[in-house]
Design a protein around this motif. Structure first.
Motif, short mmCIF file in Angstrom:
data_model
loop_
_atom_site.label_atom_id
_atom_site.label_comp_id
_atom_site.label_asym_id
_atom_site.label_seq_id
_atom_site.Cartn_x
_atom_site.Cartn_y
_atom_site.Cartn_z
N ASP A 136 -36.52 54.34 10.39
CA ASP A 136 -37.26 53.71 9.30
C ASP A 136 -38.77 53.92 9.41
N GLU A 137 -39.31 53.82 10.63
CA GLU A 137 -40.75 53.80 10.80
C GLU A 137 -41.35 55.17 11.11
N LYS A 138 -40.55 56.08 11.63
CA LYS A 138 -41.05 57.41 11.98
C LYS A 138 -40.46 58.50 11.07
N PHE A 139 -39.11 58.57 11.06
CA PHE A 139 -38.50 59.70 10.35
C PHE A 139 -38.66 59.61 8.84
N LEU A 140 -38.38 58.44 8.25
CA LEU A 140 -38.44 58.34 6.79
C LEU A 140 -39.82 58.67 6.23
N PRO A 141 -40.90 58.11 6.79
CA PRO A 141 -42.23 58.53 6.30
C PRO A 141 -42.49 60.02 6.53
N GLY A 142 -42.01 60.54 7.67
CA GLY A 142 -42.21 61.96 7.95
C GLY A 142 -41.45 62.84 6.97
N MET A 143 -40.24 62.45 6.62
CA MET A 143 -39.44 63.19 5.65
C MET A 143 -40.12 63.19 4.28
N ARG A 144 -40.60 62.04 3.88
CA ARG A 144 -41.24 61.94 2.57
C ARG A 144 -42.52 62.77 2.52
N LYS A 145 -43.30 62.73 3.61
CA LYS A 145 -44.54 63.50 3.65
C LYS A 145 -44.27 64.99 3.63
N ALA A 146 -43.22 65.42 4.34
CA ALA A 146 -42.87 66.84 4.38
C ALA A 146 -42.42 67.34 3.01
N CYS A 147 -41.73 66.50 2.27
CA CYS A 147 -41.18 66.94 0.98
C CYS A 147 -42.13 66.71 -0.19
N TRP A 148 -42.87 65.61 -0.15
CA TRP A 148 -43.72 65.28 -1.29
C TRP A 148 -45.14 64.90 -0.90
N GLY A 149 -45.59 65.32 0.27
CA GLY A 149 -46.96 65.05 0.67
C GLY A 149 -47.93 66.04 0.03
N GLU A 150 -49.19 65.94 0.44
CA GLU A 150 -50.20 66.85 -0.09
C GLU A 150 -49.85 68.29 0.27
N GLU A 151 -50.00 69.18 -0.69
CA GLU A 151 -49.58 70.57 -0.49
C GLU A 151 -50.31 71.23 0.67
N ASN A 152 -51.59 70.92 0.83
CA ASN A 152 -52.36 71.56 1.91
C ASN A 152 -51.99 71.03 3.29
N GLU A 153 -51.20 69.94 3.34
CA GLU A 153 -50.75 69.38 4.60
C GLU A 153 -49.25 69.60 4.83
#
Length: 223
Positions: A102-119
């Motif tokens: 919940d605290e590590k993987f889910l935010p990481g998954m969301r950032k990888a899929c829908w985070g800022e393009e340059n990141e």
């Protein structure tokens, strides 16, 4: 007098669905109320006045909030199909991995899929590292909970079992391949095909469409 069990949730929320799965596993009869988070019901606000979100489990008029708290409450209240081991160390380990998801993987998954393009490239790398930790945790086990049945961590890992694939499809980012994560892929196949979890999971195509629409503007994921 029959027990009254009510679950307030959202069909596309992994947090709601993990509670539904657990109640189903335990054979608990319950009433499900679908919430519109853009127009929250008076009952939801009454039962969860602090963070005003789903899921909320109401047992004989008493509310319990936050999915991990709810799962533990259910496990302690209904003994059928125990989710947590009795051994204190194994139980603590299960709590650790549930929080990791919940605290590590889910935010990481969301950032990888829908985070800022340059990141995105860095985020994908970080998400892959988190997935490798989960792959290692499975080791030679059939489930995160052991060899014989789903446990607490397996239920919490529904975000990997279904939501990860919908995130990948919706965003066009590939995180999990059988070459890189064979154990996780085997676990995912079993999770989505199991009669135990199947009735609690939303349709993949509808979920993917929902996520595409949501992550264009929303940034908050309920717990």
């Amino acid at each position: 007098m029959a027990e009254e069990v009510v679950l307030f949730g959202v069909w596309a929320s992994p947090f709601s669905q993990r509670v539904k799965t657990t109640l189903t596993l335990k054979g608990v009869q319950f009433k499900y109320i679908e919430e519109d988070l853009n127009n929250k019901s008076a009952s939801l606000l009454q039962y969860n006045p602090v963070n005003k979100n789903i899921p909320v489990l109401v047992h004989n008029g008493k509310p319990i909030v936050e999915s991990l708290v709810i799962l533990e409450y259910i496990d302690e209240t209904w003994e059928e199909y125990p989710l947590l081991p009795r051994d204190p160390h194994k139980k603590a380990n299960a709590h650790f991995w549930a929080k990791f998801i919940d605290e590590k993987f889910l935010p990481g998954m969301r950032k990888a899929c829908w985070g800022e393009e340059n990141e995105r490239e860095k985020a994908v790398e970080e998400a892959s590292e988190l997935l490798q930790l989960l792959e290692n945790n499975l080791a030679e086990k059939r489930f995160f909970g052991g060899e014989t049945q789903f446990g607490m961590v397996d239920i919490v890992a529904n975000v990997i079992g279904l939501w990860l694939g919908a995130f990948e499809e919706g965003s066009g980012v590939e995180l999990v391949t059988r070459d890189k994560f064979p154990k996780l892929c085997n676990w995912i196949d079993e999770f989505v095909s199991s009669s135990i979890t199947k009735e609690s999971l939303p349709p993949r195509d509808e979920l993917t469409l929902f996520l595409r629409k949501r992550f264009g503007s929303a940034n908050h994921v309920s717990k």
